[in-house]
Structures are given as C-alpha cells and as structure tokens.
Design a protein around this motif. Structure first.
Motif, PDB file in Angstrom:
ATOM      1  N   LYS A  20      30.345  35.422  43.798  1.00 10.91           N
ATOM      2  CA  LYS A  20      29.543  36.208  44.748  1.00 10.91           C
ATOM      3  C   LYS A  20      28.096  36.191  44.270  1.00 10.91           C
ATOM      4  O   LYS A  20      27.807  36.481  43.101  1.00 10.91           O
ATOM      5  CB  LYS A  20      30.029  37.640  44.858  1.00 10.91           C
ATOM      6  N   ARG A  49      41.940  44.532  45.249  1.00 14.44           N
ATOM      7  CA  ARG A  49      40.630  44.150  44.739  1.00 14.44           C
ATOM      8  C   ARG A  49      40.708  42.727  44.211  1.00 14.44           C
ATOM      9  O   ARG A  49      41.348  42.466  43.211  1.00 14.44           O
ATOM     10  CB  ARG A  49      40.202  45.105  43.620  1.00 14.44           C
ATOM     11  N   HIS A  50      40.070  41.812  44.927  1.00 14.01           N
ATOM     12  CA  HIS A  50      40.074  40.435  44.491  1.00 14.01           C
ATOM     13  C   HIS A  50      38.933  40.216  43.503  1.00 14.01           C
ATOM     14  O   HIS A  50      38.071  41.073  43.314  1.00 14.01           O
ATOM     15  CB  HIS A  50      39.944  39.504  45.690  1.00 14.01           C
ATOM     16  N   GLU A  89      29.761  35.006  49.320  1.00 17.09           N
ATOM     17  CA  GLU A  89      30.931  34.966  48.454  1.00 17.09           C
ATOM     18  C   GLU A  89      31.826  33.820  48.888  1.00 17.09           C
ATOM     19  O   GLU A  89      31.764  33.368  50.032  1.00 17.09           O
ATOM     20  CB  GLU A  89      31.708  36.289  48.514  1.00 17.09           C
ATOM     21  N   ASN A 141      35.262  41.371  43.639  1.00 16.51           N
ATOM     22  CA  ASN A 141      35.391  42.300  44.767  1.00 16.51           C
ATOM     23  C   ASN A 141      35.214  41.584  46.105  1.00 16.51           C
ATOM     24  O   ASN A 141      34.726  42.157  47.082  1.00 16.51           O
ATOM     25  CB  ASN A 141      34.363  43.438  44.645  1.00 16.51           C
ATOM     26  N   ASN A 142      35.625  40.327  46.150  1.00 18.65           N
ATOM     27  CA  ASN A 142      35.526  39.548  47.384  1.00 18.65           C
ATOM     28  C   ASN A 142      36.571  39.989  48.403  1.00 18.65           C
ATOM     29  O   ASN A 142      37.551  40.643  48.063  1.00 18.65           O
ATOM     30  CB  ASN A 142      35.696  38.054  47.083  1.00 18.65           C
ATOM     31  N   LYS A 143      36.367  39.583  49.634  1.00 15.19           N
ATOM     32  CA  LYS A 143      37.246  40.011  50.716  1.00 15.19           C
ATOM     33  C   LYS A 143      38.596  39.300  50.703  1.00 15.19           C
ATOM     34  O   LYS A 143      39.568  39.799  51.255  1.00 15.19           O
ATOM     35  CB  LYS A 143      36.555  39.775  52.067  1.00 15.19           C
ATOM     36  N   ARG A 144      38.641  38.127  50.110  1.00 12.63           N
ATOM     37  CA  ARG A 144      39.914  37.405  50.078  1.00 12.63           C
ATOM     38  C   ARG A 144      40.145  36.791  48.697  1.00 12.63           C
ATOM     39  O   ARG A 144      39.219  36.584  47.923  1.00 12.63           O
ATOM     40  CB  ARG A 144      39.970  36.321  51.156  1.00 12.63           C
ATOM     41  N   GLU A 145      41.396  36.498  48.425  1.00 12.91           N
ATOM     42  CA  GLU A 145      41.764  35.912  47.150  1.00 12.91           C
ATOM     43  C   GLU A 145      41.528  34.408  47.173  1.00 12.91           C
ATOM     44  O   GLU A 145      41.766  33.745  48.185  1.00 12.91           O
ATOM     45  CB  GLU A 145      43.235  36.201  46.854  1.00 12.91           C
ATOM     46  N   VAL A 202      44.516  49.401  48.138  1.00  9.98           N
ATOM     47  CA  VAL A 202      43.414  48.495  48.450  1.00  9.98           C
ATOM     48  C   VAL A 202      43.373  47.388  47.400  1.00  9.98           C
ATOM     49  O   VAL A 202      43.178  47.647  46.214  1.00  9.98           O
ATOM     50  CB  VAL A 202      42.063  49.240  48.464  1.00  9.98           C
TER      51      VAL A 202
END
Length: 227
Positions: free
Chosen positions: A72, A55-56, A219, A59-63, A53
């Motif tokens: 965020k 982790r950006h 975010e 902890n955002n969904k995308r880089e 998994v």
C-alpha cells in the motif's frame, strides 16, 4: 332443616366439586414453563452474532495470493502530512518511522524475499538530484522500487533521473512537474510498463489543497517474479 335448604347445599357442593375436577383435568394437559428472573429480564437471550473483520496485510481490502506481495502506497498531503509505504504488512517508510522527507521517497525491496534493502528521501526542490541518481544506479535486477512523492518531487529532476525511473517501468517520470503527486511501484528488469502507478498533476483549477493536488493512495498485489 327444610328440604329446599338441603337441596341448595347439595347443589353448592356439587358445583364446587365439579369446578375442582374440571380445573384439575385442565392443568394436567397444560405444560407449564418455569420462568426465572434472569430469563425474564433478558439475561439469557441469545447473544448477537459477533462480526469478525478480516485484516489483510497492510490493511488492504483483499487478501493477496501466495505468489504475490501485498503493498500500500500513500502520497504526501500538500506539505503537511508525509507519505507512507507498507510492504508485506511491514511499514517501510512513514512519519512514525521518521525516515521520510519532502521530495521523492524511495524504498528498495528484494523481489524474491520481500525484505527491505534500503530506503531514502531525496529533496527535489533544494537538494541535489545526483543523490537520487547514485541511489538508483546500483539496483540489482529483480529489485522492487516503491516511490511516493511529498510536496515537490520534480523541480531538480533532470533527464538522466527521469530516464532511470522510466526504465523501472514508469509511464509518468518524464511528465512529473512542480508539486505533482505521484506514487509508483516498479522494478529493475521489468520488461513492460508497471500497472502500479498513479499520477495527479498540480492544477489550480482542480487541486484539493491550496497549491497541491489531493492525496493518492494505491494498494495491490505485486508478483514475486517480475516480468
């Protein structure tokens, strides 16, 4: 010994020899696989593929691209759970850091380096709006401003403070009312309205909590150069 007895013995011997020859020939054409107790019990079965998994930052969904900063923002939940602000994978304001308060929570970040300049919480219910104004006045051009509301962020707000927030790129500063929820990321010198803003009105018909709207969360990736 009778001839019939001899013939029966010869027939039996022939059958045994023929059976042995047939069995021997058959086993020579069969590849026998050895089985040990570990493989039989499943100890040597292929291991399942491990899911990694990613982790950006924050902890955002995308880089985020290299020419942007990750952030965020989470508003407070009613008057119970405080807000939080993460910028470039660093928590700049949160209950754990013990630097938040009811009202408006603001963090100033260097728009070039991404480093925190300062942060502050301003009580907009029983506090003095002058403290907020004095906090906003000396902001340099290019400074990013992160804001998250908690409980009530507007009772003591005046037009001067609202105008200053509008000049930072806000579209809702003049609409902010009693117990409305608001999160915002803008900056000094921004030419257009910021796309990083969420606002939710306190409405008894739609509120998630008794007397407060639901939590806001946002975010994204903000450009290092404000325009």
């Amino acid at each position: 010994m009778r001839v019939s007895g001899i013939l029966r013995i010869a027939a039996l011997l022939f059958t045994l020899v023929a059976t042995w020859l047939f069995a021997s020939a058959s086993f020579n054409h069969i590849s026998v696989k050895s089985i040990n107790i570990r493989s039989w019990l499943g100890a040597e079965r292929p291991k399942p593929t491990k899911v990694v998994v990613l982790r950006h930052k924050c902890n955002n969904k995308r880089e985020c691209p290299t020419n942007t900063f990750a952030f965020k923002l989470i508003s407070g939940a009613a008057n119970v759970v405080g807000p939080s602000m993460c910028f470039e994978n660093t928590m700049v304001m949160s209950a754990v850091k013990n630097n938040i308060g009811r009202g408006l929570n603001l963090a100033l970040v260097n728009g070039t380096t991404g480093k925190l300049i300062k942060a502050g919480a301003f009580d907009m219910y029983s506090g003095d709006v002058k403290d907020l104004i004095e906090f906003l006045k000396p902001i340099d051009t290019g400074t990013l401003v992160l804001i998250a509301s908690y409980d009530d962020a507007a009772t003591k707000m005046n037009d001067e403070a609202r105008k200053m927030l509008t000049e930072l790129g806000s579209s809702y500063a003049f609409k902010l009312g009693f117990r409305d929820n608001w999160i915002f990321l803008g900056g000094k010198g921004l030419k257009n309205k910021s796309p990083f803003e969420q606002y939710l009105k306190n409405d008894k018909d739609t509120n998630k909590y008794d007397g407060w709207p639901e939590v806001l969360e946002m975010e994204g990736c903000v450009p290092k150069k404000l325009e």
